[in-house]
Motif scaffolding. Structure first.
Motif, PDB file in Angstrom:
ATOM      1  N   TYR A 100       0.973  -0.973   0.070  1.00  0.00           N
ATOM      2  CA  TYR A 100      -0.122  -0.440   0.369  1.00  0.00           C
ATOM      3  C   TYR A 100       0.655   1.028   0.038  1.00  0.00           C
ATOM      4  O   TYR A 100       2.146   1.189   0.368  1.00  0.00           O
ATOM      5  CB  TYR A 100      -1.243  -0.212   1.414  1.00  0.00           C
ATOM      6  N   VAL A 101       0.376   2.086  -0.867  1.00  0.00           N
ATOM      7  CA  VAL A 101       1.180   3.875  -0.255  1.00  0.00           C
ATOM      8  C   VAL A 101       0.254   4.541   0.972  1.00  0.00           C
ATOM      9  O   VAL A 101      -1.132   4.517   0.113  1.00  0.00           O
ATOM     10  CB  VAL A 101       1.083   4.412  -1.569  1.00  0.00           C
ATOM     11  N   GLU A 150      -8.042  -0.354  -3.584  1.00  0.00           N
ATOM     12  CA  GLU A 150      -8.078  -0.572  -2.830  1.00  0.00           C
ATOM     13  C   GLU A 150      -7.962   0.171  -1.538  1.00  0.00           C
ATOM     14  O   GLU A 150      -6.763   1.298  -1.921  1.00  0.00           O
ATOM     15  CB  GLU A 150      -7.426  -2.268  -2.271  1.00  0.00           C
ATOM     16  N   ASN A 151      -8.870   0.552  -0.617  1.00  0.00           N
ATOM     17  CA  ASN A 151      -8.354   1.451   0.649  1.00  0.00           C
ATOM     18  C   ASN A 151      -8.687   0.455   2.052  1.00  0.00           C
ATOM     19  O   ASN A 151      -8.638  -0.098   2.170  1.00  0.00           O
ATOM     20  CB  ASN A 151      -9.237   2.264   0.403  1.00  0.00           C
ATOM     21  N   LYS A 152      -7.100   0.583   3.300  1.00  0.00           N
ATOM     22  CA  LYS A 152      -7.351  -0.145   3.579  1.00  0.00           C
ATOM     23  C   LYS A 152      -6.601   0.877   4.999  1.00  0.00           C
ATOM     24  O   LYS A 152      -5.585   1.659   4.720  1.00  0.00           O
ATOM     25  CB  LYS A 152      -6.209  -1.654   3.695  1.00  0.00           C
ATOM     26  N   ASP A 153      -7.612   0.507   6.018  1.00  0.00           N
ATOM     27  CA  ASP A 153      -7.353   1.442   7.550  1.00  0.00           C
ATOM     28  C   ASP A 153      -5.977   1.602   7.780  1.00  0.00           C
ATOM     29  O   ASP A 153      -5.451   0.905   8.296  1.00  0.00           O
ATOM     30  CB  ASP A 153      -8.539   1.498   8.338  1.00  0.00           C
ATOM     31  N   ALA A 208      -5.640  -2.845  -6.882  1.00  0.00           N
ATOM     32  CA  ALA A 208      -6.017  -3.613  -6.432  1.00  0.00           C
ATOM     33  C   ALA A 208      -5.446  -5.057  -7.002  1.00  0.00           C
ATOM     34  O   ALA A 208      -4.897  -5.158  -8.506  1.00  0.00           O
ATOM     35  CB  ALA A 208      -7.592  -4.636  -7.055  1.00  0.00           C
ATOM     36  N   PRO A 209      -5.375  -6.014  -6.610  1.00  0.00           N
ATOM     37  CA  PRO A 209      -4.210  -7.424  -7.255  1.00  0.00           C
ATOM     38  C   PRO A 209      -4.988  -7.855  -7.961  1.00  0.00           C
ATOM     39  O   PRO A 209      -3.587  -8.921  -9.016  1.00  0.00           O
ATOM     40  CB  PRO A 209      -3.522  -7.969  -5.656  1.00  0.00           C
ATOM     41  N   ALA A 210      -6.298  -8.157  -7.981  1.00  0.00           N
ATOM     42  CA  ALA A 210      -6.485  -9.087  -9.115  1.00  0.00           C
ATOM     43  C   ALA A 210      -6.254  -8.144 -10.850  1.00  0.00           C
ATOM     44  O   ALA A 210      -6.932  -8.415 -11.608  1.00  0.00           O
ATOM     45  CB  ALA A 210      -7.935  -9.328  -8.995  1.00  0.00           C
ATOM     46  N   LEU A 211      -6.035  -6.702 -10.689  1.00  0.00           N
ATOM     47  CA  LEU A 211      -5.988  -6.034 -12.061  1.00  0.00           C
ATOM     48  C   LEU A 211      -4.324  -6.794 -13.170  1.00  0.00           C
ATOM     49  O   LEU A 211      -4.021  -7.475 -11.948  1.00  0.00           O
ATOM     50  CB  LEU A 211      -5.781  -4.844 -11.839  1.00  0.00           C
TER      51      LEU A 211
END
Length: 613
Positions: A543-544, A590-593, A600-603
């Motif tokens: 993530y960034v 994707e966003n993660k707290d 997204a990894p599925a891309l």
């Protein structure tokens, strides 16, 4: 998707696979099209492009009926839910129909309406066209209406007609479509009742017959019927020199948020969705080369509120003559509503919430709304899901509305006169009222049937018994319904989202031609290094962090978060239409707290547009 090629009006294209011939006229006629009661004075100057519109709508509708999406189970439907529908249609006004503006409007609107892929090849005819007299039955009486409206015989359309005729003192043309005798009989009985109440000079009823000849419908969903109905309204409106017509449909049905997890995409019908209505306006404006408006006066009303208009206008006793059931072939004897389809469930909840059930005979329902057994898997899921949706929505905070229902963004920006934020607020309030209506009916039913519930004499699969025995109404895992839902969703989501980075033109291109440019392009570019590193090393994509991403984009963090939200919504809405895949907000970015953002990894990144699968 294997293409289905429909050759219309006698045209031939050698070598096409899955070829179906459709014709409205001649010795090979297999579609009937007839419009009754048009005045000679108004119909004599119908322009050729309107006759083209009639035929295009009829071919699309009848092709939809002839082409199955899959089996009766969710799993089988998932395998072939989305169809590739390709039409070759002869037209009179070839130059108009072959404009990119018309074709794009048709493809995009019908694609969103029905969840199918469409393509159109408009050609010159190989035989003479039917003249006006071939479609219209004339009567001599002249009539000058204030408004033209669509009339199905359901509660909403009848309530609208009553409101405009009695409440608003308008002269109306009511356009009714039918493909079954049971449906037209409902319409005619309602029309006769209006005439008996002194309104015979205030409206003209125009019934329209369009159906496949000699063949029953193979596909019951019939998502294209809304397009046909709108085209009929447009054609009739123009015969009366009107550039507008009216769709009466309550806002809950129009927006039609999915009540269960397996009802996504076109499985949640979009017949009068705001984006579809605007799409119809776009089609008609392009074809007729002038601005066209479609009015939806019940956009902000619940079913209960629509039904109460009958009482307000002094005709509540006519409620019982209306009918919206989708299964007329199940009607036997006195039964005129199956009681288990979504329209029957929605209607009966509205009637009970309005408190005028005395005018809606419960014995005419095959299954009682609250106490009837729902033993079929789909019937059970529909009834339970409808109530569960209302329960959960009542407890849904407004701040979580878009997160829980991201598809609402597709409607919010297509509601005239409102900003997207204001539209979201009104939609939330509409569904809160609707959910309150539903839960009020449930609470009243629990009190009225408390003795049967305590004695366990109600069928365990009835809505009241399910609600009484559980703190939250959940569809039971009867048969393998849950496994079918998972299989259906897996089939829908099997395609991988691919993209190409066009550095020369600074754009992110997706299959179908949609592209992200400008600030959207810069955002993806900032997330791209971590994505490529993870893919190259077959490792987790890092993530960034939000502050780092904001710095990379030279933005304040709140502005950056808003920009990401806009980009995600743009991709979600556009690609759901272009590719027929129900994308969620995390399927692209994707966003993660506390972790930040990532692609997204599925891309799947491709080397060029030619590599799209």
């Amino acid at each position: 998707m294997e293409p289905r090629n429909f050759l219309c009006g006698g045209v031939t294209v050698p070598g096409l696979v899955k070829q179906v011939d459709l014709d409205i006229q001649g010795t090979n006629q297999n579609i009937e099209l007839k419009i009754e009661c048009i005045s000679k004075a108004t119909a004599k100057n119908i322009p050729p492009v309107l006759l083209d519109l009639l035929e295009v709508a009829a071919y699309v509708y009848c092709a939809d009926q002839r082409t199955r999406r899959g089996g009766d189970t969710l799993a089988n439907m998932g395998e072939s839910w989305r169809r590739d529908m390709r039409f070759t249609i002869p037209v009179r006004e070839l130059a108009i129909w072959n404009t990119q503006e018309v074709k794009d409007a048709l493809i995009e609107t019908l694609g969103f309406l029905s969840d199918d892929a469409y393509s159109f090849d408009f050609v010159s005819p190989t035989k003479a066209f039917t003249e006006v007299q071939g479609y219209f039955d004339f009567e001599d009486a002249d009539f000058t209406p204030d408004e033209v409206a669509l009339f199905s015989g359901g509660v909403d359309s009848f309530s609208g007609a009553v409101q405009d005729l009695i409440g608003n003192k308008k002269k109306m043309v009511l356009v009714g479509h039918h493909s079954a005798n049971q449906v037209v009989n409902v319409q005619k009985e309602l029309v006769e009742q209006l005439r008996q109440r002194g309104l015979k000079d205030e409206f003209l009823y125009i019934p329209v017959t369009i159906h496949n000849k000699g063949q029953q419908a193979a596909e019951y969903t019939q998502r294209a019927r809304s397009f046909l109905f709108a085209c009929l309204g447009m054609v009739v409106a123009k015969t009366y020199k009107k550039n507008a017509f009216t769709f009466y449909e309550n806002g809950v049905v129009g927006l039609n948020l999915p009540i269960t997890k397996d009802v996504m995409g076109g499985r949640a019908t979009r017949t009068t969705h705001p984006k579809v209505i605007r799409g119809f306006e776009r089609i008609f404006s392009a074809v007729l080369q002038e601005p066209i408006t479609i009015s939806t006066p019940y956009q902000w009303d619940t079913k209960k509120e629509v039904i109460l208009k009958l009482q307000a206008n002094g005709v509540p006793e006519l409620l019982g003559l209306t009918n919206s059931c989708t299964r007329p072939r199940t009607w036997i004897g006195n039964i005129r509503h199956c009681g288990v389809c979504s329209q029957c469930v929605d209607r009966r909840f509205g009637v009970l919430a309005a408190g005028i059930e005395a005018h809606d005979d419960a014995s005419k329902y095959g299954v009682d709304l609250l106490t009837g057994a729902r033993n079929d898997d789909q019937e059970f899921t529909m009834g339970a899901g409808y109530v569960r949706f209302a329960q959960e929505f009542r407890a849904l905070p407004k701040k979580n509305f878009i997160t829980e229902f991201p598809e609402i963004t597709a409607a919010a920006k297509h509601l005239p006169g409102l900003t997207p934020d204001a539209a979201v607020d009104k939609i939330y309030e509409l569904y809160q009222r609707h959910s309150g209506d539903v839960m009020g009916v449930i609470q009243k039913g629990l009190v009225e049937h408390q003795e049967e519930l305590a004695a366990r004499t109600l069928p365990p699969s009835s809505i009241l018994a399910m609600n009484f025995n559980q703190s939250k109404l959940e569809p039971a895992p009867v048969a393998d319904t849950m496994a079918q839902v998972k299989s259906f969703m897996d089939n829908l989501q099997a395609p991988v989202l691919e993209f190409f980075v066009d550095e020369m033109n600074q754009s992110i291109i997706f299959k179908g031609g949609f592209a992200l440019t400008g600030a959207d392009y810069n955002l993806v570019l900032a997330l791209l290094p971590n994505f490529r590193t993870g893919k190259r090393n077959n490792a987790e994509i890092a993530y960034v962090r939000a502050p780092d991403l904001a710095d990379a984009l030279s933005m304040q963090e709140p502005s950056m978060r808003q920009a990401i939200g806009r980009t995600r919504a743009k991709v979600q809405e556009q690609l759901t239409v272009d590719l027929g895949i129900p994308f969620g907000p995390d399927d692209f970015i994707e966003n993660k707290d506390r972790a930040g953002y990532r692609l997204a990894p599925a891309l799947r990144e491709v080397a060029g547009v030619a590599d799209f699968r």
